[in-house]
Write an enzyme that holds these catalytic residues in place. Structure first.
Site, mmCIF file in Angstrom:
data_model
loop_
_atom_site.group_PDB
_atom_site.id
_atom_site.type_symbol
_atom_site.label_atom_id
_atom_site.label_comp_id
_atom_site.label_asym_id
_atom_site.label_seq_id
_atom_site.Cartn_x
_atom_site.Cartn_y
_atom_site.Cartn_z
ATOM 1 N N HIS A 66 0.832 -1.201 0.000
ATOM 2 C CA HIS A 66 0.000 0.000 0.000
ATOM 3 C C HIS A 66 0.872 1.258 0.000
ATOM 4 C CE1 HIS A 66 -3.712 -2.306 1.689
ATOM 5 N NE2 HIS A 66 -3.637 -2.354 0.373
ATOM 6 N N HIS A 149 -10.240 -4.647 4.422
ATOM 7 C CA HIS A 149 -8.797 -4.656 4.159
ATOM 8 C C HIS A 149 -8.416 -5.997 3.535
ATOM 9 C CE1 HIS A 149 -4.454 -4.678 4.922
ATOM 10 N NE2 HIS A 149 -4.536 -3.367 5.089
ATOM 11 N N GLU A 151 -5.839 -7.882 3.728
ATOM 12 C CA GLU A 151 -5.293 -8.894 4.626
ATOM 13 C C GLU A 151 -6.400 -9.579 5.418
ATOM 14 O OE1 GLU A 151 -2.735 -9.270 8.699
ATOM 15 O OE2 GLU A 151 -2.193 -7.597 7.369
ATOM 16 N N SER A 247 -2.703 2.826 3.560
ATOM 17 C CA SER A 247 -1.769 2.002 4.328
ATOM 18 C C SER A 247 -2.196 2.004 5.786
ATOM 19 C CB SER A 247 -0.339 2.543 4.194
ATOM 20 O OG SER A 247 0.512 1.973 5.166
ATOM 21 N N SER A 248 -2.685 0.872 6.260
ATOM 22 C CA SER A 248 -3.177 0.790 7.632
ATOM 23 C C SER A 248 -2.104 1.167 8.637
ATOM 24 C CB SER A 248 -3.686 -0.629 7.915
ATOM 25 O OG SER A 248 -4.061 -0.774 9.265
ATOM 26 N N ASN A 249 -0.897 0.625 8.473
ATOM 27 C CA ASN A 249 0.131 0.886 9.481
ATOM 28 C C ASN A 249 0.589 2.334 9.462
ATOM 29 O OD1 ASN A 249 3.188 0.984 8.326
ATOM 30 N ND2 ASN A 249 1.941 -0.317 7.005
ATOM 31 N N SER A 292 5.689 0.335 4.216
ATOM 32 C CA SER A 292 5.747 0.138 2.763
ATOM 33 C C SER A 292 6.331 1.345 2.040
ATOM 34 C CB SER A 292 4.343 -0.170 2.228
ATOM 35 O OG SER A 292 3.410 0.793 2.655
#
EC number: 1.17.7.4
Length: 337
Positions: A66, A149, A151, A247-249, A292
């Site tokens: 992402h 999401h 994942e 991007s979740s993180n 990422s």
């Protein structure tokens, strides 16, 4: 996976809050670790090596990671990103992204006679294996993660009859299980550690026999980046997180910075997205990046800040990361480093 080291915060602490240190020089606190994790590095290199070995075009289901810059760079090299396997010509080469896919996606690719390379992060694969194991033992699996999401969809697809997605603490009250003595929680790998623990605590209030996963599902890199941000945020008037909005993180790092005491925090893909108004009255700027994000994008932000007087760059080191994942078997001979 990562070797923790004594905190080398590089911070000249002040008894005052960041906003009251108006006499101090402008400075940048640079979080370490930041940027690429082992799973992202493996996934991006997988696509690059596949291009070298097979030539363009190759197809990737969803974004390989992402990050907008990474995706656009690979598109320029002949990679075609698709949402589903039915968009890929029969017999073509398809790479599965770092986020993992469900068995149904593997089956769909096989039906189209696609050649496939799986770039799923091994830490995501671990969660898939846990889901399958506990489904075989007939557990209800409470998967903490963000609805929609990739994942989460992939993990849930391993055991759709046993998995319930729990999208944060506010979703707990709606959860039902068949047998309160056989309930386990798993999680998306890129969540906020603190919010996940809040969700687990709420779940345990409802289901006292809730079991923990055999090992931590939130990945080492997600945790390390959050710890580094927590260490520097109390000293920062502003924290800039380099990363994409999907991007979740990366999004979690903004939340962590604000929760840990930063006066302000923003997410940017590129240095050009930094609003100079953010810098008004700011002495200390913290910088980090999602898992990422290539380092060149962070350097762009550092260079922009230097142009505006932020020449003192101090590292904030909370862990060293040395983990490297092997490439997929089909490409291992292609790795030169």
């Amino acid at each position: 996976m990562s070797s923790a080291v004594p905190l080398n915060l590089g911070i000249a602490h002040s008894a005052d809050s960041p906003s009251t240190r108006k006499g101090s020089a402008k400075r940048v606190l640079l979080a370490e670790p930041r940027g690429y994790c082992a799973g992202v590095d493996r996934a991006v290199e997988t696509v690059e090596k596949a291009l070298e070995k097979h030539g363009a075009p190759i197809y990737v289901r969803k974004e390989i990671v992402h990050n907008r810059h990474v995706v656009e760079t690979l598109e320029d090299q002949g990679v075609i990103f698709v949402d589903e396997t039915d968009e890929v010509p029969e017999g073509s080469l398809l790479v599965f992204s770092a986020h993992g896919v469900s068995p149904a996606v593997h089956d769909s690719a096989a039906e189209r006679n696609l050649r496939t390379i799986d770039a799923t992060c091994p830490l995501v694969t671990k969660v898939h294996q846990e889901a399958k194991r506990f489904a075989r033992d007939d557990y209800d699996i409470l998967l903490i993660g963000h609805e929609g999401h990739e994942e989460v969809e992939g993990t849930a697809g391993e055991a759709p009859d046993h998995v319930t997605i729990v999208d944060g603490p506010d979703s707990v009250d709606a959860v039902t299980v068949r047998d309160e003595s056989k309930v386990i929680w798993l999680s998306q790998t890129t969540l906020s550690v603190d919010e996940t623990m809040q969700t687990v605590a709420r779940l345990r209030e409802r289901f006292p026999n809730l079991q923990d996963p055999p090992s931590d599902d939130i990945c080492y890199a997600t945790q390390n980046r959050q710890v580094a941000v927590k260490a520097m945020a109390p000293e920062c008037d502003l924290v800039i997180v380099v990363g994409s909005r999907n991007s979740s993180n990366s999004v979690r790092l903004v939340e962590v910075a604000l929760g840990a005491g930063a006066a302000a925090s923003y997410l940017v893909d590129y240095a050009r997205e930094v609003d100079l108004a953010w810098l008004e009255g700011v002495q200390t700027v913290g910088i980090t990046s999602g898992a990422s994000v290539p380092e060149v994008l962070v350097r762009g932000v550092i260079e922009l800040l230097a142009e505006h007087g932020y020449n003192d760059v101090q590292p904030v080191t909370t862990a060293n990361e040395t983990l490297v994942f092997a490439l997929p078997r089909e490409l291992r001979a292609a790795r030169t480093s």
